[in-house]
Design a protein around this motif. Structure first.
Motif, PDB file in Angstrom:
ATOM      1  N   LYS A 177       5.140  -4.129   2.839  1.00 36.14           N
ATOM      2  CA  LYS A 177       4.715  -3.073   2.061  1.00 36.14           C
ATOM      3  C   LYS A 177       2.423  -2.912   2.476  1.00 36.14           C
ATOM      4  CE  LYS A 177       8.160  -1.154   1.354  1.00 36.14           C
ATOM      5  NZ  LYS A 177       8.766   0.042   1.132  1.00 36.14           N
ATOM      6  N   TYR A 233       6.736   0.165  10.098  1.00 37.91           N
ATOM      7  CA  TYR A 233       6.441   0.576  10.366  1.00 37.91           C
ATOM      8  C   TYR A 233       6.757   0.778   8.970  1.00 37.91           C
ATOM      9  CZ  TYR A 233      11.655  -0.977  10.331  1.00 37.91           C
ATOM     10  OH  TYR A 233      13.086  -1.690  10.104  1.00 37.91           O
ATOM     11  N   ARG A 234       7.183   0.602   8.143  1.00 33.20           N
ATOM     12  CA  ARG A 234       7.327   0.933   6.393  1.00 33.20           C
ATOM     13  C   ARG A 234       6.233  -0.367   5.499  1.00 33.20           C
ATOM     14  NH1 ARG A 234      12.565   0.207   4.780  1.00 33.20           N
ATOM     15  NH2 ARG A 234      14.071   1.266   6.294  1.00 33.20           N
ATOM     16  N   GLU A 247       2.901   0.391   3.940  1.00 36.47           N
ATOM     17  CA  GLU A 247       1.908   1.211   2.763  1.00 36.47           C
ATOM     18  C   GLU A 247       0.981   1.351   3.036  1.00 36.47           C
ATOM     19  OE1 GLU A 247       4.327   1.507  -0.191  1.00 36.47           O
ATOM     20  OE2 GLU A 247       5.730   2.561   0.880  1.00 36.47           O
ATOM     21  N   GLN A 289       3.456   4.335  10.543  1.00 36.60           N
ATOM     22  CA  GLN A 289       4.238   6.229  10.181  1.00 36.60           C
ATOM     23  C   GLN A 289       4.802   6.279   8.452  1.00 36.60           C
ATOM     24  OE1 GLN A 289       7.206   5.535  12.807  1.00 36.60           O
ATOM     25  NE2 GLN A 289       8.826   5.436  10.880  1.00 36.60           N
ATOM     26  N   SER A 290       4.197   4.898   7.525  1.00 30.54           N
ATOM     27  CA  SER A 290       4.484   5.399   6.301  1.00 30.54           C
ATOM     28  C   SER A 290       3.531   4.684   5.738  1.00 30.54           C
ATOM     29  CB  SER A 290       5.194   4.152   6.075  1.00 30.54           C
ATOM     30  OG  SER A 290       6.780   4.559   6.382  1.00 30.54           O
ATOM     31  N   LYS A 346      -0.793   4.282   3.476  1.00 31.55           N
ATOM     32  CA  LYS A 346      -0.681   5.298   2.354  1.00 31.55           C
ATOM     33  C   LYS A 346      -2.483   4.993   2.586  1.00 31.55           C
ATOM     34  CE  LYS A 346       3.875   5.942   0.378  1.00 31.55           C
ATOM     35  NZ  LYS A 346       4.752   6.117  -1.023  1.00 31.55           N
ATOM     36  N   THR A 394      -0.763   8.207  11.546  1.00 30.58           N
ATOM     37  CA  THR A 394      -0.720   7.774  10.184  1.00 30.58           C
ATOM     38  C   THR A 394      -0.348   9.261   9.255  1.00 30.58           C
ATOM     39  OG1 THR A 394      -3.603   7.988   9.387  1.00 30.58           O
ATOM     40  CG2 THR A 394      -2.205   5.554  10.410  1.00 30.58           C
TER      41      THR A 394
END
Length: 528
Positions: A191, A212-213, A215, A236-237, A239, A259
């Motif tokens: 993460k 891909y996870r 954040e 893609q995840s 934040k 993103t």
């Protein structure tokens, strides 16, 4: 009868097998316990000259779950001291601090492989120049890795690989120079990744492809100068992205398009000069954008078109000369929200009608912070561009002839220089003036709406008094000046044909100074 005997025989056999198995298991446990007890307990090493000292939450054999160790001397990978950790294989959290006299040049992979329950591993002050492939191999329970201040230079491919429960990696304050592809592989739940204050100059395209996870990504305090869409491919995840204190001068088209869930972007103190109007394309979830302490002179009209949900915008301490209603219109409704923050202090805003949108926003916003910030907003009154041009050329010409003429003729030249420069600039540029910027001793050109790289920017059609600053709200909105050329661009973006004309205009006006210099030669000869 035979069936009953057979059933009884099976039951007895089952009990016998279970009993034998239980005894073997107990014998194995006793053997393991005996082996542990015959091994030095890493939590209670009696040797006063020990090379490692560990403080454990529980000192009994196989009872410790948390251990903080201090390394006093250099240990080789095959040192018997590492074997002491077999006395505490249930450790879940292990921290190793290297004392000034101690040296650790590698990740102790073998030791870690004995700690099957390890969840958190932390090393501080090592001399680990590189992280080898599979340095943390097969640690199926590992959740956090922190390797701060270890002088790490290189991350080998597969440095962090096949760690199914790893959620956080911290590599702050090292000397990492680049991030290659395949460094982070097989990390399905990672993460957070922190690589702050390193020497990062290069991130390979698709280096984060398998995360891909992920954040949260922090890359603050490095030397990155280029980021592109491919830099962030696979995230893609993501934040939160923090790129403060780097050397990123420009943001190109679709930089953050990979993103789509990015919510926070920080790029303070980068020397940022240019942002493409599509740089933030696709960031509909973005609610925090910080661009303070850069060198932005303008923002494209459409730059916020895809970011209508911004709730925090920091543009402080740039060189913005204007911030038009076209630029802020996509986020105007957000700026009226009670929980929104907007900072624009410390710029070079010009007092003209392009700031007229500030007045209604001041009255309509529910945010106390925005009202207070706008109350303190200052701008510089615009001055006549032709006067500024004449003053600049006159000053430059006088500097050029300094020491080349006697004092008396030089004094008489000043009025002639003023009259001559005015006549030449009027004939070459006409009555509608745009500011000229002297680049060097041989080049003068007009700001045409394109920067020195040929990229389109909103043109600055006015000059300002460098020492005169006013609070915007000291000027009634209806009194804000709006010259014809500014008014023409007040409601429209830069027109496409400017690019084709900019070269011609620049070439034409680059000759002004040379015309004047030539004319001055004639004038000087006449005076002498």
């Amino acid at each position: 009868m035979a069936r009953k005997l057979l059933l009884l025989l099976l039951v007895c056999t089952s009990f016998l097998v279970h009993d034998v198995t239980g005894k073997r298991r107990k014998d194995k446990d006793r053997e393991k316990q005996s082996l542990s007890e015959n091994t030095e307990n890493v939590c209670e090493i009696p040797d006063p000259n020990r090379s490692i000292d560990c403080f454990c939450d529980k000192a009994g054999y196989q009872n410790a779950s948390d251990a903080t160790c201090w390394l006093f001397y250099e240990l080789q990978p095959d040192s018997v001291v590492w074997g002491y950790f077999t006395s505490q294989t249930n450790i879940e959290k292990l921290k190793i601090n290297i004392r000034p006299d101690g040296i650790l040049k590698y990740v102790p992979t073998w030791v870690l492989s004995q700690l099957r329950n390890l969840k958190v591993f932390d090393v501080l002050y090592g001399d680990i120049a590189e992280i080898s492939p599979y340095a943390f191999a097969n640690l199926s329970s590992l959740q956090e890795i922190s390797m701060t201040r270890n002088k790490i230079i290189e991350l080998k491919p597969y440095s962090f690989a096949k760690l199914p429960k790893l959620t956080q990696v911290t590599l702050d304050d090292n000397r990492i120079t680049e991030i290659r592809r395949e460094v982070f592989i097989g990390l399905p739940v990672l993460k957070s990744l922190y690589i702050d204050r390193n020497n990062l100059r290069l991130i390979y395209d698709r280096a984060f492809l398998h995360l891909y996870r992920l954040e949260e990504l922090e890359l603050n305090g490095n030397q990155l100068s280029v980021i592109t869409r491919d830099t962030f491919m696979g995230l893609q995840s993501l934040k939160v992205l923090s790129l403060q204190d780097n050397r990123i001068k420009m943001l190109g088209e679709y930089t953050f398009n990979e993103t789509p869930f990015l919510a926070e972007l920080s790029m303070d103190r980068n020397g940022l000069q240019y942002i493409n109007e599509n740089a933030f394309h696709g960031l509909s979830q973005l609610h925090r954008l910080s661009l303070s302490e850069n060198q932005l002179k303008s923002l494209p009209n459409n730059v916020f078109n895809d970011t209508p949900n911004i709730r925090f915008l920091d543009l402080r301490d740039n060189s913005l000369s204007m911030l038009s209603s076209e630029t802020v219109r996509p986020i105007m409704e957000s700026l009226k929200d009670v929980s929104t923050y907007f900072f624009v202090e410390g710029n070079n805003l010009v007092c003209n009608c392009q700031l007229s949108w500030v007045y209604p926003l001041r009255n309509e916003t529910a945010s106390d912070q925005i009202r207070n910030s706008l109350d303190e907003l200052t701008c510089k009154p615009q001055v006549d561009a032709k006067k500024k041009l004449l003053d600049d050329i006159e000053e430059k010409l006088l500097e050029d002839i300094e020491g080349k003429l006697p004092d008396d003729p030089k004094k008489n030249l000043q009025s002639d220089i003023r009259r001559l420069t005015q006549d030449i600039t009027d004939s070459l540029l006409g009555s509608t003036m745009k500011p000229l910027r002297i680049v060097d001793d041989d080049d003068v050109f007009i700001e045409q709406g394109y920067d020195s790289y040929g990229r389109p920017v909103q043109p600055n059609f006015v000059t300002t008094e460098s020492n005169s600053v006013k609070h915007l709200f000291d000027i009634p909105m209806q009194d804000l000046p709006c010259p014809e050329n500014v008014h023409r661009d007040h409601e429209t973006s830069v027109t496409p044909d400017l690019k084709s004309k900019s070269g011609q205009g620049r070439n034409k006006n680059a000759c002004i100074y040379h015309y004047i210099v030539s004319a001055m030669f004639v004038l000087i000869l006449t005076v002498m």
